[in-house]
Design an enzyme around this catalytic site. Sequence first.
Site, mmCIF file in Angstrom:
data_model
loop_
_atom_site.group_PDB
_atom_site.id
_atom_site.type_symbol
_atom_site.label_atom_id
_atom_site.label_comp_id
_atom_site.label_asym_id
_atom_site.label_seq_id
_atom_site.Cartn_x
_atom_site.Cartn_y
_atom_site.Cartn_z
ATOM 1 N N HIS A 316 0.823 -1.391 0.173
ATOM 2 C CA HIS A 316 -0.099 0.027 -0.139
ATOM 3 C C HIS A 316 0.897 1.211 -0.032
ATOM 4 O O HIS A 316 0.630 2.246 -0.713
ATOM 5 C CB HIS A 316 -0.817 -0.064 1.258
ATOM 6 C CG HIS A 316 -1.914 0.990 1.380
ATOM 7 N ND1 HIS A 316 -3.116 1.021 1.598
ATOM 8 C CD2 HIS A 316 -1.468 2.423 1.724
ATOM 9 C CE1 HIS A 316 -3.831 2.040 1.546
ATOM 10 N NE2 HIS A 316 -2.872 3.017 1.742
ATOM 11 N N GLU A 317 1.780 1.158 0.986
ATOM 12 C CA GLU A 317 2.545 2.472 1.032
ATOM 13 C C GLU A 317 3.440 2.665 -0.185
ATOM 14 O O GLU A 317 3.734 3.941 -0.625
ATOM 15 C CB GLU A 317 3.628 2.486 2.413
ATOM 16 C CG GLU A 317 2.831 2.331 3.630
ATOM 17 C CD GLU A 317 1.468 3.580 3.665
ATOM 18 O OE1 GLU A 317 1.679 4.470 3.059
ATOM 19 O OE2 GLU A 317 0.707 3.181 4.445
ATOM 20 N N HIS A 320 1.574 4.299 -2.861
ATOM 21 C CA HIS A 320 1.649 5.673 -2.772
ATOM 22 C C HIS A 320 2.935 6.505 -3.629
ATOM 23 O O HIS A 320 2.768 7.645 -4.180
ATOM 24 C CB HIS A 320 1.559 6.274 -1.529
ATOM 25 C CG HIS A 320 0.178 6.151 -0.811
ATOM 26 N ND1 HIS A 320 -0.977 6.506 -1.284
ATOM 27 C CD2 HIS A 320 -0.265 5.786 0.330
ATOM 28 C CE1 HIS A 320 -1.934 6.356 -0.388
ATOM 29 N NE2 HIS A 320 -1.487 5.722 0.384
ATOM 30 N N HIS A 326 -5.780 6.732 -2.326
ATOM 31 C CA HIS A 326 -6.787 5.806 -1.565
ATOM 32 C C HIS A 326 -8.242 5.465 -2.311
ATOM 33 O O HIS A 326 -8.504 6.480 -2.998
ATOM 34 C CB HIS A 326 -7.095 6.488 -0.156
ATOM 35 C CG HIS A 326 -5.851 6.200 0.857
ATOM 36 N ND1 HIS A 326 -6.043 7.102 1.765
ATOM 37 C CD2 HIS A 326 -5.081 5.398 0.943
ATOM 38 C CE1 HIS A 326 -4.923 6.993 2.540
ATOM 39 N NE2 HIS A 326 -4.283 5.817 2.176
#
EC number: 3.4.24.-
Length: 466
Positions: A316-317, A320, A326
Site C-alpha cells: 500500500h505505502e 503511494h 486511496h
Amino acid sequence: FPYQGSSIILESGNVNDYEVVYPRKVTALPKGAVQQKYEDTMQYEFKVNGEPVVLHLEKNKGLFSKDYSETHYSPDGRRITTHPLVEDHCYYRGRIRNDADSTASISACNGLKGHFKLRGETYLIEPMKISNSEAHAVYKYENVEKEDEAHKMCGVTQNWESYEPIKKASQLIVTPEHQRYMEIVIVVDHSMYTKYNGDSDKIKTWIYEMSNTIRESYRYLYIDTSVAAIEIWSEKDLINVETSAKNTLESFGEWRARDLIHRISHDNAQLLTATDLDGPTIGLAYVASMCDPKRSVGVVQDHSSVNHLVAITLAHEIAHNLGVRHDEGSCSCGSGYTCIMSPVINPDAMKYFSDCSYIQCWDYIMKENPPCILNKPLRTDTVSTPVSGNELLEAGKDYDRDSSANPCYDAATCKLNQGAQCTAGPCCDQGRFKEEGTICRRARGDDLDDYCNGISGDCPRNPYHA
C-alpha cells in the site's frame, strides 16, 4: 471447518475454527534433472472442506535482485554487509488446479506457509506445531483472535482534488512491453530487532514472506518487484524513530539520501518498525515520489502477527510512492474483496489492487516516467554475446526460448524473425498479434471478459473488472 469452536496456537496467533490437512507432494523431478534443495515447480494435494485440492507452485524467480545484500551492525558500530546466495530459495507463487481465478503465495521452507485463493475465498495455511507430523492448519483470517479490534489506517491524507483528472480506463492501454522494475530495500529498525529477540534469521524470513506477497500483488500492475537488500539496525537506530509517522518518514528519507542510496543500488526504501505509531496510523509514505532520493520511501508498523496483513500494508505505502491514491466507493478489485488501497486496513482478503489503482499508477508513470524503474535488473553484471537457451535475457535479445520449439525467432541471434510480432501468449497466433477485441480470457461469474489489444501477445486485464 471440522474444528469449529476449538482453538489452536499457531505462529499467526490463536486460531478458532480451522481444518487439519496433510499436504502430499505429488511431483517428481524430470528424468536427468539436477537436484535442487527447492525445486522450480512442485505440486501438493490436500482437502479443504472435503474438496480435493491440487496446489501447483512455481518458484518466484526474481524475488531477489542480482546484488542482493544483508547488512547488520557490530557492537562497536561497524557495518557488516554480506551477499548471500539466494538462487535456491523456498518462496513460491501458484494456483489451484481447475480454478482459473485461484492464486497462491507460499513459503515452502519448513512445510507450507502462506495463503491461497480457492473458489473466491482466501485461506491461510501453516504447519501445526506438532513434532514429526505433516499436519497443517487451514483457516480464514477472520478466525484469528484479534488482540486489538481498533481500525488501523494509512496516514496519507493528501487532498486528491489537487490532481488533474486521470485518463479513462479505455484510454490507458498497458501491456507487458511497458513493464517496470522496482528494487526495494527493507530497513528494520532497532525496535523490530528487539521485538524478535535479536533473531535476525526470523526477521529475514518474515520479510522474505512479505516480499513474496508484494511481488505477486504488483504483477497485476505490470511492475516487477525484487528485494535489493535488507538492513537491520541491530545495535541502535540510525535515525530518530518517533511515534510521529510524519517525523519518522522525514528523517528516514533524509537518511536514505545521504547514506543508503550511495552504497546500495535500489529504487525505493521502506522502514519497518515495531514502534506504535500515533493514533490508528500503521503506515505513511510520500505520494508520487518514486526515484526521488529523499521521498521514494515509506514507514510501516509491524502491526500484525499475520504476515499477509503487514505485507499488504507495505504494498500500500509503496503504491503511494507510485502516485496511487486511496480507493473510493466506485473502485473495485473483484466482488466481495477489500482492495489494497483502502485507507483502512480491513481483515478481509486484501490482495488485489483496484481498477482505480491500476489507472492511477500508470497515469503517473506515463506522465512522470520515473527513470529508476525503467531498467530490468540483470542476474549478472556481464553482458555476453547473445545466445539462445539460457535463463539470462542478454543485451539485444528479444526472447529467451528454446528455438526448436518456437519458429518465430532466429536461434542464432535470439531476435524475432522478420515479420514475426510475438512468440507466445493468448493473443499470439503463428507469430502475429491477434486482432484487437478478440476475447483472450472468458469472464467468471459477473465479471468481464478480457480482450486482446492488438499490440501484445499477452492478455491484458480488462480495466473495468468488477
